[in-house]
Write a protein that holds these residues in place. Structure first.
Motif, PDB file in Angstrom:
ATOM      1  N   VAL A   1     -14.626 -20.301  21.203  1.00  0.00           N
ATOM      2  CA  VAL A   1     -15.333 -20.729  22.418  1.00  0.00           C
ATOM      3  C   VAL A   1     -14.506 -20.375  23.651  1.00  0.00           C
ATOM      4  O   VAL A   1     -15.030 -19.842  24.635  1.00  0.00           O
TER       5      VAL A   1
ATOM      6  N   SER B   1     -21.112 -24.981  25.966  1.00  0.00           N
ATOM      7  CA  SER B   1     -20.654 -25.262  24.602  1.00  0.00           C
ATOM      8  C   SER B   1     -20.801 -26.757  24.311  1.00  0.00           C
ATOM      9  O   SER B   1     -20.903 -27.578  25.220  1.00  0.00           O
TER      10      SER B   1
ATOM     11  N   VAL C   1     -20.869 -22.510  20.696  1.00  0.00           N
ATOM     12  CA  VAL C   1     -21.462 -22.036  21.946  1.00  0.00           C
ATOM     13  C   VAL C   1     -22.966 -22.243  21.870  1.00  0.00           C
ATOM     14  O   VAL C   1     -23.615 -21.810  20.922  1.00  0.00           O
TER      15      VAL C   1
END
Length: 144
Positions: free
Chosen positions: A16, A49, A73
């Motif tokens: 992420v 996210s 995500v």
């Protein structure tokens, strides 16, 4: 405790944060870009996210036997920001008053996002290394 789960959590956090860095780099690279072929301007992007799996608080309450998950995500969205007008009368893209329209990318905000993503990535690396050290120590204890 299954150490593979700890590794997976840290790995998901690192992926992420890597995407956040990539998006921030794209925003900074297009800070002075002009209009595209279709006449639109670049719109700054941001990564959305969330935690993967169930709600973290629910899992925390049921920690005995609960499977913890990492981050995921949800998507990359554009942020609706007003464009900047820069006075450059010699620019071929300038309007009749000499102003050029540039994307509304805020350089300070992007640099803060970059520093935040780097720190979060580093924290995930530290957590993964700690899990690796604990797993190695457990193997050493089990072998003796």
């Amino acid at each position: 405790m299954d150490y593979r789960n700890a590794f997976a959590i840290s790995a998901s956090g690192m992926s992420v944060e890597k995407l956040r860095l990539d998006v921030t780099a794209a925003n900074l690279a297009n800070i002075h870009s002009g209009k595209r072929v279709d006449g639109t301007l670049f719109q700054p992007m941001q990564v959305i996210s969330t935690e993967a799996g169930e709600n973290f608080s629910t899992q925390f309450e049921q920690l005995a036997g609960a499977q913890l998950h990492g981050a995921q995500v949800v998507g990359v969205t554009t942020t609706p920001t007003a464009p900047h007008m820069v006075y450059q009368p010699g620019n071929p893209d300038a309007d009749d008053k000499g102003f050029v329209t540039e994307p509304g990318v805020n350089q300070v905000t992007e640099m803060v996002n970059m520093a935040s993503a780097l720190r979060a990535y580093e924290a995930n690396v530290v957590a993964m290394n700690a899990a690796k050290t604990m797993a190695l120590k457990a193997l050493e204890l089990g072998g003796s």
